[in-house]
Design a protein around this motif. Sequence first.
Motif, PDB file in Angstrom:
ATOM      1  N   TRP A 152     -37.245  17.338  -7.998  1.00 53.36           N
ATOM      2  CA  TRP A 152     -38.359  17.931  -7.247  1.00 53.36           C
ATOM      3  C   TRP A 152     -37.895  18.160  -5.811  1.00 53.36           C
ATOM      4  CZ3 TRP A 152     -40.902  15.924  -2.947  1.00 53.36           C
ATOM      5  CH2 TRP A 152     -42.114  16.544  -2.581  1.00 53.36           C
ATOM      6  N   LEU A 153     -38.135  19.360  -5.281  1.00 53.16           N
ATOM      7  CA  LEU A 153     -37.664  19.710  -3.935  1.00 53.16           C
ATOM      8  C   LEU A 153     -38.779  20.378  -3.149  1.00 53.16           C
ATOM      9  CD1 LEU A 153     -35.399  20.187  -1.801  1.00 53.16           C
ATOM     10  CD2 LEU A 153     -34.902  22.338  -2.997  1.00 53.16           C
ATOM     11  N   GLY A 210     -37.239  21.315 -11.361  1.00 55.24           N
ATOM     12  CA  GLY A 210     -36.417  21.728 -12.493  1.00 55.24           C
ATOM     13  C   GLY A 210     -35.475  20.613 -12.872  1.00 55.24           C
ATOM     14  N   SER A 211     -34.403  20.965 -13.545  1.00 52.07           N
ATOM     15  CA  SER A 211     -33.433  19.956 -13.977  1.00 52.07           C
ATOM     16  C   SER A 211     -32.035  20.365 -13.555  1.00 52.07           C
ATOM     17  CB  SER A 211     -33.487  19.771 -15.497  1.00 52.07           C
ATOM     18  OG  SER A 211     -33.187  20.982 -16.158  1.00 52.07           O
ATOM     19  N   GLY A 212     -31.162  19.360 -13.422  1.00 51.36           N
ATOM     20  CA  GLY A 212     -29.803  19.589 -12.978  1.00 51.36           C
ATOM     21  C   GLY A 212     -28.817  19.738 -14.123  1.00 51.36           C
ATOM     22  N   ASP A 213     -27.544  19.726 -13.769  1.00 57.64           N
ATOM     23  CA  ASP A 213     -26.467  19.952 -14.732  1.00 57.64           C
ATOM     24  C   ASP A 213     -26.196  18.713 -15.583  1.00 57.64           C
ATOM     25  OD1 ASP A 213     -26.166  22.470 -13.667  1.00 57.64           O
ATOM     26  OD2 ASP A 213     -24.549  21.883 -12.306  1.00 57.64           O
ATOM     27  N   MET A 214     -25.498  18.933 -16.683  1.00 57.36           N
ATOM     28  CA  MET A 214     -25.061  17.857 -17.567  1.00 57.36           C
ATOM     29  C   MET A 214     -23.558  17.642 -17.402  1.00 57.36           C
ATOM     30  SD  MET A 214     -27.272  18.617 -21.027  1.00 57.36           S
ATOM     31  CE  MET A 214     -26.976  16.944 -21.632  1.00 57.36           C
ATOM     32  N   GLN A 223     -31.664  27.192 -11.669  1.00 56.37           N
ATOM     33  CA  GLN A 223     -31.001  27.915 -10.594  1.00 56.37           C
ATOM     34  C   GLN A 223     -30.894  27.103  -9.305  1.00 56.37           C
ATOM     35  OE1 GLN A 223     -29.517  30.861 -10.664  1.00 56.37           O
ATOM     36  NE2 GLN A 223     -29.138  31.086  -8.464  1.00 56.37           N
ATOM     37  N   GLU A 224     -31.991  26.461  -8.904  1.00 52.88           N
ATOM     38  CA  GLU A 224     -32.013  25.748  -7.623  1.00 52.88           C
ATOM     39  C   GLU A 224     -31.239  24.442  -7.648  1.00 52.88           C
ATOM     40  OE1 GLU A 224     -34.611  26.672  -9.345  1.00 52.88           O
ATOM     41  OE2 GLU A 224     -35.710  28.191  -8.192  1.00 52.88           O
TER      42      GLU A 224
END
Length: 256
Positions: free
Chosen positions: A95-96, A109-113, A143-144
């Motif tokens: 969350w940003l 959103g969600s980040g990378d794996m 994206q973010e």
Amino acid sequence: MKQLFKITMLTSVVFSTGHVFADSFSFDRPGTGFGTGITPVGRLAWEQSLPSASYTKASIANDQQQSVSLQEDMVFRTGLTKDMELQLGWAGPTWLKTTQNGKKTTVNGSGDMSVGLKKAVDLHDDRMTMALLGQVVIATGNQEFSNHDNIYAVSSSVQYAQDDILTTGITMRYEMQNSDWAVTAVPTLSYKLSKKWSGYSEFVYRKQESEHIQTSVATGVIYALNNRMQFDASIGAGLSGDVPDYKGGFGVSFLF
């Protein structure tokens, strides 16, 4: 095929270390670096932030911009052999909130794996331990919150027990992303405070190709409830303009 070749090369580097040994298990949380312990075969370690937070205040085109983020990253580790483990990571839900000129923008959103192989290295020393980690960060996030391109990395960690209380160590990480290289050095101090309490301090130096040097410091405490569960809390500050001014958070780790 190109990505498969890069992953194979990283795995070969980790595997080609000769005779190795299995160090006693330890969680890698918290901190930027990682420990030399290997998860026992048939066991699963779950290391979870609850969450981590960062705060940035920067001046962009003479405008003050503030950013606050919360992230619940996690890592799963399982032993493949007595001296090797598989790691699966996810940057997790994020969350940003950004504030600029009084206007607030919120995204989530969600980040990378990531996937990695960690291998212990036998140094034939009672006090010094070492491990290597080959890792691929896969750009699967939104994206973010994504690196946008895969990152291929090889890291090493060396720990030296000065005595029963103090352990010194250093983690070195070398990354490649779209033919651009980055190197990160993380010297650490780990210290025993009591039977269940311990602490750590670290300095992080990072240089990415065509980017300014980034440095930060962090410290934290760890409470071991038992041999299979621990809690941690940490706080850090960036020393250069290209990293968050402040960061910190809480975490919990389990061994099943």
